[in-house]
Structures are given as structure tokens and as C-alpha cells.
Design a protein around this motif. Structure first.
Motif, PDB file in Angstrom:
ATOM      1  N   ILE A 229       0.830  -1.210   0.000  1.00  0.00           N
ATOM      2  CA  ILE A 229       0.000   0.000   0.000  1.00  0.00           C
ATOM      3  C   ILE A 229       0.860   1.254   0.000  1.00  0.00           C
ATOM      4  O   ILE A 229       0.645   2.190  -0.783  1.00  0.00           O
ATOM      5  CB  ILE A 229      -0.946   0.010   1.220  1.00  0.00           C
ATOM      6  N   VAL A 230       1.840   1.276   0.877  1.00  0.00           N
ATOM      7  CA  VAL A 230       2.706   2.453   1.001  1.00  0.00           C
ATOM      8  C   VAL A 230       3.461   2.721  -0.300  1.00  0.00           C
ATOM      9  O   VAL A 230       3.549   3.868  -0.767  1.00  0.00           O
ATOM     10  CB  VAL A 230       3.689   2.271   2.181  1.00  0.00           C
ATOM     11  N   LYS A 231       3.986   1.674  -0.903  1.00  0.00           N
ATOM     12  CA  LYS A 231       4.740   1.835  -2.144  1.00  0.00           C
ATOM     13  C   LYS A 231       3.844   2.279  -3.299  1.00  0.00           C
ATOM     14  O   LYS A 231       4.194   3.202  -4.048  1.00  0.00           O
ATOM     15  CB  LYS A 231       5.445   0.527  -2.502  1.00  0.00           C
ATOM     16  N   ALA A 232       2.692   1.625  -3.446  1.00  0.00           N
ATOM     17  CA  ALA A 232       1.808   1.940  -4.568  1.00  0.00           C
ATOM     18  C   ALA A 232       1.256   3.353  -4.490  1.00  0.00           C
ATOM     19  O   ALA A 232       1.063   4.010  -5.512  1.00  0.00           O
ATOM     20  CB  ALA A 232       0.660   0.927  -4.617  1.00  0.00           C
ATOM     21  N   LEU A 233       1.008   3.837  -3.273  1.00  0.00           N
ATOM     22  CA  LEU A 233       0.450   5.179  -3.105  1.00  0.00           C
ATOM     23  C   LEU A 233       1.526   6.241  -2.889  1.00  0.00           C
ATOM     24  O   LEU A 233       1.195   7.421  -2.724  1.00  0.00           O
ATOM     25  CB  LEU A 233      -0.527   5.177  -1.914  1.00  0.00           C
TER      26      LEU A 233
END
Length: 380
Positions: free
Chosen positions: A119-123
Motif C-alpha cells: 500500500i505504502v509503495k503503490a500510493l
């Protein structure tokens, strides 16, 4: 403790029953949790959903208050459904730049860690991880087991929420976005099942059974985060998931397709300790099955039928072999043999009333908050 002399009765609308000894039913056999939902929670929740501009206005308010700061808000992230979707809502739907705050209590499963990373990487979000001193965490958790109370997840819960609020205030982040929502949390488990994060009780249990001081363990009493932080430090908690349609099963599919997010068995089972606590400790030692609350929430939200919930309750909370593996793993990590751990579990049951506590203050505060319309959920 459950009152075994009371006749067994299950709500005709949800799946709550007399395992909560304080539950009452109307003339149609509908429990007071359901009636409280229809009278107090659903109207205000639906009003929010009917306001198409509420999410946008809230985002603009947060941006205006955070102008000139690196982060608009902070989000506590566990890797579960609620916090994962909240990150998406904050970044993509609200246009905010949140700081993701994660707490490592020593118990997260790989699926939770991987979900957070995805989640952190994609956003493209920044994240701060607070690692709780393991020796202090272990000491407090052992103290809680020796205290024989039901609420064994209190040390973890307190570390997570106290750490989040303390960090936000310390670094001047005014808005705390919470994954709390009416779709999955409109029924709060009775206090006999899940007591509050009562700092007085935590300290008394640790004083009686702990062996080392809590020098760095995150602590934050209810007066501090309910009164001092909001009034004197300007901290505000916002629940965006109540402003959007939130169907848990649809959200799971969305998260999987969009981010490669991985599901897990039950609510809060992204953590091995919580999985054991909710799946074995509570039902085995006290007869409390928190799935009744979770499923009843979904029934009231319209995302599960009563028949589906009853069928699920016929199944064990989780695989018996997995439970035995978890028990051995937790015992070893706490410095116990399985036999020593089981002896502690089989001890005489206690409640918060056996220790110093703030129950009177909590009751008074709840009455005030409900009168002011701040607290909607039934509390007992």
C-alpha cells in the motif's frame, strides 16, 4: 463471567446472545445492540453517506489547517482491511498527503508487513515505524496473562493508539485519520469481553505482575487523548470510512486487484497474538466469541445475512492445528514452556474489577459523550 443460570437466548435480528450477560431483548426478541444501532447510529451514518460533498469538504478543511506542513494528517496502519483502504481514500479520494504510522509490537504476521509495504509503495506514501521495546512488551503481556483478565490484547492496543496520538501531537500533526467505521464496528464488544485502554488498570496489573519498568513503552491515558490532546493541543480524529460506501468484501477485492493486498481469515487475524487471543484464549477460557460482534456488525450493515453468520459460527474460529502451533510459538516467545503457558491460561478468571481501574470515570465520560452526540455506539 457468564451467568450460566440465565436462559439462553439469541437475538432474532443479529447473532448476539446471552453470553453477554448484560444483553436485553425487546418483545420481538431483538437485542438492545440492534435497537441502539437503528435508533442512534444508523441515522447519523446515513446522513453522512447522503452528503456527496462531505468527503471533499473534510479534505479541504484538513488541507487548510495543515497548510505549510509536510503532512496533512497521520494514519495508523496495521495492514488490515480498514487501515489499508483508509490510506487509499486519504490519498486518492481526498487528495491528502498522509504520514503512515506503523507500530511493530513483535507479533505481526508476514501478510500484514507485506500488505503495508504494498500500500505504502503503490500510493507513494512516507511511513514511520515505531518499534516497541520487546523486553517491555513481553513483560507487560506476561503480566496481563498472570492477571487472568480477558483483555489480553490491551498491551498491543495501547501501544498502537498511544504511540499514534503521542507521535501526532509531538510532531504537530493535527489530524489523525482513523479506520473506525459504522459498517464493521457499530457493535462494541461488552466491557466484560474487551475492556477499555484503562491506564490505571494497565499500571496496576504491571505493578502486581511485571518485573521491569516501562521506560519507553508508549502510554497515553483516556483523559489525555480524549480531553487534553483535543482541547489543548488541537488534535482532531476523523473517520473518512463513514463518509464513503464501505462494503468489506468489495473492498477486499478492490485492494487485491489494485495493490496485490492479501486477505486473512478473520478481522484482526493479521497479528499472530491477536489470532490466538480471539480464536482460542477468549472462547476457551471465558466463552466469549468476538465473531458474534463482527458478524452482527455485518448483518446490521447489510453485508452478511443472519443465516450466513450462524453457519460461520458453527465453524471453529481457526484451524486447531494452527492454534496449537500459535500457542507453542507465543509461549516460546514469552519465555515459557507450553505447559507453563497452559497452566497460566487455566488459572482463575478475573476481570478489571479485580484491579484498580477508571470504570467510574469511563462511565461518566461515556454518558457525557453520548449526551453531546460525540459517542453513538452502545457502551457497557
Amino acid at each position: 463471567m457468564n451467568d450460566t443460570h440465565r436462559p439462553y437466548q439469541r437475538c432474532t435480528n443479529c447473532v448476539m446472545d446471552t453470553s453477554d450477560s448484560a444483553i436485553t431483548f425487546d418483545e420481538h426478541g431483538v437485542c438492545d445492540f440492534c435497537n441502539d444501532f437503528y435508533q442512534n447510529i444508523q441515522p447519523s451514518w446515513q446522513d453522512k453517506l447522503k452528503d456527496p460533498d462531505l468527503l471533499r469538504r473534510t479534505a479541504e478543511q484538513i488541507k487548510a489547517a495543515s497548510k505549510g506542513r509536510k503532512y496533512d494528517c497521520i494514519i495508523g496502519m496495521s495492514g488490515g482491511v480498514d487501515s489499508s483502504y483508509l490510506c487509499y481514500v486519504a490519498k486518492e479520494l481526498m487528495g491528502l498527503n498522509p504520514l503512515v504510522y506503523s507500530v511493530d509490537t513483535g507479533w505481526n504476521l508476514n501478510v500484514a508487513v507485506e500488505n503495508i509495504e504494498r500500500i505504502v509503495k503503490a500510493l507513494d506514501l512516507d511511513m514511520y515505524t515505531e518499534v516497541v521495546d520487546w523486553n517491555e512488551m513481553k513483560d507487560l503481556q506476561l503480566a496481563f496473562f498472570k492477571s487472568q483478565v480477558p483483555y489480553q490484547d490491551t498491551p498491543q492496543d495501547h501501544a498502537i493508539f498511544a504511540g499514534l496520538y503521542n507521535y501526532a501531537v509531538k510532531h504537530g500533526i493535527q489530524y489523525v485519520l482513523t479506520g473506525a467505521n459504522s459498517a464493521t464496528e457499530c457493535i462494541r464488544p461488552p466491557v466484560e469481553w474487551v475492556y477499555m485502554n484503562d491506564l490505571k488498570m494497565i499500571r496496576d496489573i504491571h505493578h502486581k505482575f511485571g518485573t521491569r519498568p516501562l521506560k519507553t513503552f508508549p502510554l497515553c491515558g483516556m483523559v489525555k487523548y480524549r480531553v487534553y490532546y483535543p482541547i489543548f493541543k488541537g488534535m482532531k480524529r476523523v473517520a473518512p470510512l463513514d463518509m464513503v460506501e464501505y462494503n468489506k468484501e468489495k473492498v477486499k477485492l478492490f485492494l487485491q486487484e489494485r495493490f496485490g493486498w492479501q486477505p486473512y481469515e478473520n478481522k484482526h487475524y493479521e497479528n499472530v497474538f491477536t489470532r490466538f487471543y480471539e480464536g482460542y484464549y477468549l472462547p476457551h477460557k471465558f466463552g466469549y466469541d468476538k465473531r458474534k460482534c463482527y458478524f452482527s456488525n455485518e448483518i446490521l450493515a447489510g453485508t452478511m445475512t443472519r443465516e450466513e453468520a450462524l453457519a460461520e459460527l458453527e465453524q471453529p474460529p481457526y484451524d486447531p492445528q494452527q492454534m496449537e502451533e500459535d500457542k507453542a510459538y507465543i509461549a516460546k516467545k514469552l519465555g515459557l514452556t507450553v505447559e507453563e503457558f497452559q497452566t497460566i491460561i487455566d488459572g482463575e478468571n478475573k476481570t478489571f474489577r479485580d484491579y484498580r481501574n477508571s470504570w467510574g470515570l469511563i462511565q461518566f465520560g461515556t454518558v457525557v459523550l453520548r449526551a453531546l452526540g460525540v459517542e453513538k455506539k452502545k457502551f457497557r
